[in-house]
Design an enzyme around this catalytic site. Structure first.
Site, PDB file in Angstrom:
ATOM      1  N   GLY A 133      44.656  47.070  46.055  1.00 39.80           N
ATOM      2  CA  GLY A 133      44.651  45.467  46.377  1.00 39.80           C
ATOM      3  C   GLY A 133      45.996  44.752  46.016  1.00 39.80           C
ATOM      4  O   GLY A 133      46.371  43.743  46.568  1.00 39.80           O
ATOM      5  N   ARG A 138      37.566  53.311  38.398  1.00 44.60           N
ATOM      6  CA  ARG A 138      36.805  52.635  37.230  1.00 44.60           C
ATOM      7  C   ARG A 138      35.380  53.055  37.075  1.00 44.60           C
ATOM      8  O   ARG A 138      34.823  53.489  35.914  1.00 44.60           O
ATOM      9  CB  ARG A 138      37.043  51.171  37.117  1.00 44.60           C
ATOM     10  N   ARG A 191      30.679  46.866  42.575  1.00 44.03           N
ATOM     11  CA  ARG A 191      30.796  47.675  41.004  1.00 44.03           C
ATOM     12  C   ARG A 191      29.375  47.207  40.577  1.00 44.03           C
ATOM     13  O   ARG A 191      28.991  47.754  39.512  1.00 44.03           O
ATOM     14  CB  ARG A 191      31.903  47.100  40.180  1.00 44.03           C
ATOM     15  N   LYS A 245      49.187  49.327  34.892  1.00 45.14           N
ATOM     16  CA  LYS A 245      49.225  49.210  36.295  1.00 45.14           C
ATOM     17  C   LYS A 245      49.771  47.876  36.617  1.00 45.14           C
ATOM     18  O   LYS A 245      50.687  47.578  37.570  1.00 45.14           O
ATOM     19  CB  LYS A 245      47.684  49.656  36.670  1.00 45.14           C
ATOM     20  N   SER A 246      49.336  46.874  36.325  1.00 42.59           N
ATOM     21  CA  SER A 246      49.544  45.421  36.763  1.00 42.59           C
ATOM     22  C   SER A 246      51.171  45.203  36.310  1.00 42.59           C
ATOM     23  O   SER A 246      51.607  44.562  37.301  1.00 42.59           O
ATOM     24  CB  SER A 246      48.695  44.452  35.705  1.00 42.59           C
ATOM     25  N   ASP A 290      37.949  44.144  34.870  1.00 44.26           N
ATOM     26  CA  ASP A 290      38.272  45.442  35.084  1.00 44.26           C
ATOM     27  C   ASP A 290      37.548  46.461  34.153  1.00 44.26           C
ATOM     28  O   ASP A 290      37.256  47.568  34.346  1.00 44.26           O
ATOM     29  CB  ASP A 290      39.722  45.808  35.059  1.00 44.26           C
TER      30      ASP A 290
HETATM   31  C1  S3P Z   1      45.111  42.419  38.924  1.00 47.05           C
HETATM   32  C2  S3P Z   1      44.237  41.530  38.655  1.00 47.05           C
HETATM   33  C3  S3P Z   1      42.784  41.597  38.989  1.00 47.05           C
HETATM   34  C4  S3P Z   1      42.368  42.964  38.422  1.00 47.05           C
HETATM   35  C5  S3P Z   1      43.206  43.866  39.231  1.00 47.05           C
HETATM   36  C6  S3P Z   1      44.695  43.994  38.643  1.00 47.05           C
HETATM   37  C7  S3P Z   1      46.530  42.194  38.714  1.00 47.05           C
HETATM   38  O1  S3P Z   1      42.338  41.522  40.183  1.00 47.05           O
HETATM   39  O2  S3P Z   1      40.845  43.188  38.727  1.00 47.05           O
HETATM   40  O3  S3P Z   1      42.763  45.468  39.000  1.00 47.05           O
HETATM   41  O4  S3P Z   1      47.252  43.170  38.351  1.00 47.05           O
HETATM   42  O5  S3P Z   1      46.970  41.086  38.780  1.00 47.05           O
HETATM   43  P1  S3P Z   1      42.057  39.932  40.818  1.00 47.05           P
HETATM   44  O6  S3P Z   1      43.437  39.257  40.821  1.00 47.05           O
HETATM   45  O7  S3P Z   1      41.426  40.082  42.149  1.00 47.05           O
HETATM   46  O8  S3P Z   1      41.154  39.435  39.959  1.00 47.05           O
END
Ligand code: S3P
Length: 433
Positions: free
Chosen positions: A99, A392, A350, A25-26, A319
């Site tokens: 987010g 999750r 969470r 996903k990232s 995560d």
């Molecule tokens: C992510 C970073 C993390 C992670 C999120 C994906 C990313 O969040 O929890 O699921 O793709 O950069 P944070 O940047 O808020 O730590």
């Protein structure tokens, strides 16, 4: 599944088989965003099936980039880049539950000569955005939130100036946001993190042809660089793989194979911790794809021991903590999580969600402001649980349910689609009763 969002999970005796985990996903978010501002058409194979990534693709389309899914068997995503200047959107950019979409896209929107508005669902509307508003404002963008630092956001983009930013929270989303904005800034932008976070932003920028320097915890980018389209295979998401690895850990003698999984060292700390806890892990066929390390994971269940996670490990495993916590009562030594305040501002709180569901299953857990302590050697029973609208949490408790006595019902289980739409089908394919 009894309706769209309620699922019943029955106890299993073992897990065994091969699971092909969907694309990370990232990485998928970053590829889609950078492809939109690149020159030429990018093609992505195994692009994440997550609803979150569909939100990014929807936003990118509203910014003038008409991506499509190819007709061939693998359904690759094709993104015709339109260069650094996007089209002013005529409607609000809906980031859904994501987010990542809101925070990282804001970095690109800050450098555009137009105003855009971003909104999200109820969960996203509660999440903190000051962490990106502060650096982007320092760079010269005007960002307004009518909700005191929470979505919706209004971004008035324009010429940006480079900054040296030292975020208070360790967040890869913030780092990528500022580096993406740095592409549009005059001069060299530096992000110096308190703890090193996942580096997919830096790796993706390099894959698209930008120079990004990294030394220690500081990443630097000089503005004005042009990006060029790429063809890439997105590695399987290690955070999704974590659910199956924890399932294997629950049953001595179980065995699963997960081909083509992301092995980026900034994410793979999970494997060390699982091994410390007793899971047998071997990685084969290691290779690099567009700068990202990929390998096949073979996991075998053995004795499941306890551990403590704190400091940089908590940030690296942020995560995966829900699933590690959900299966911790079955371990011999339990689990302690410290320094995890960020867990409270994810898609759900969470810490509270894990505590509520574990207690419903009859487990003992000590909830702390920034973590939790879960004793080991506990017996759990099936119960009626809630996903709290958090993907999750839904998936973590489906795994915990495999070793409970009796059936577990999870309400709001369709939340899993936010990162892994086929999760329950894949789980069913490896669980043996
Ligand atoms: C992510 C970073 C993390 C992670 C999120 C994906 C990313 O969040 O929890 O699921 O793709 O950069 P944070 O940047 O808020 O730590």
């Amino acid at each position: 599944m009894s309706d769209d969002s309620t699922i019943v999970v029955r106890p299993a005796h073992s897990v065994r088989g091969v699971v092909r985990i969907p694309g990370d996903k990232s990485i998928s978010h970053r590829y889609a965003m950078l492809a939109a501002i690149a020159e030429g058409t990018s093609r992505f194979h195994n692009f994440s099936a997550a609803r979150d990534c569909a939100s990014t693709l929807d936003c990118v389309a509203k910014l003038g980039c008409e991506w499509k899914r190819s007709n061939d068997a693998d359904g690759a995503i094709e993104v015709p880049g339109i260069g650094p200047r996007l089209k002013a959107p005529t409607e609000t950019l809906d980031c859904g539950n994501s987010g990542s979409t809101m925070r990282m896209l804001s970095g690109i929107l800050a450098g555009q000569p137009f105003t855009s508005e971003l909104c999200g669902d109820d969960s996203l509307s509660r999440r903190p955005m000051a962490r990106i508003m502060t650096p982007l404002s320092e760079m010269g963008a005007k960002i307004l939130s009518s909700e005191g630092g929470r979505p919706p956001l209004k971004i008035q983009g324009g010429p940006l100036k480079a900054i040296h930013y030292m975020p208070e929270v360790a967040s890869a989303q913030v780092k990528s946001c500022v580096l993406f904005a740095g592409l549009f800034a005059d001069g060299e932008t530096v992000v110096e993190e308190p703890i090193r976070t996942r580096d997919h932003g830096e790796i993706a920028l390099r894959a698209f042809g930008a120079e990004v320097e990294r030394k220690g915890n500081a990443s630097r980018i000089v503005g004005g660089q042009r990006l060029h389209a790429i063809e890439a295979h997105v590695p399987g998401d290690l955070s999704s793989a974590a659910f199956f690895l924890c399932a294997a850990a629950l049953f001595p003698g179980s065995q699963i194979t997960l081909p083509g999984i992301l092995m980026n060292p900034t994410r793979a700390r999970l494997l060390d911790i699982l091994m410390q806890m007793g899971l047998g892990v071997a990685v084969a066929h290691l290779e690099s794809q567009q700068g990202e390390l990929v390998g096949t994971i073979e996991a075998r269940g053995a004795e499941w021991k306890g551990t403590a996670i704190a400091g940089a490990d908590t940030a690296a495993l942020i995560d995966e903590i829900p699933v590690l916590a959900a299966v911790a009562p079955y371990s011999s030594g339990g689990l302690e999580v410290r320094d995890g305040k960020e867990l409270r501002v994810k898609e759900s709180d969470r810490i509270a969600a894990v505590a509520a569901n574990l207690r419903k299953m009859g487990a003992e857990i000590e909830e702390r402001p920034d973590g939790m302590k879960i004793p080991g050697n506990q017996r759990l029973h099936g119960a009626e649980l809630d996903s709290f609208g958090d993907h999750r949490i839904a998936m973590a408790f489906a795994i915990a349910a495999l070793r409970a006595e009796g059936e577990t019902t999870i309400h709001g289980a369709d939340a899993a689609g936010v990162s892994y739409p086929a999760f329950f089908r894949d789980l069913e394919s490896i669980a043996t009763s």
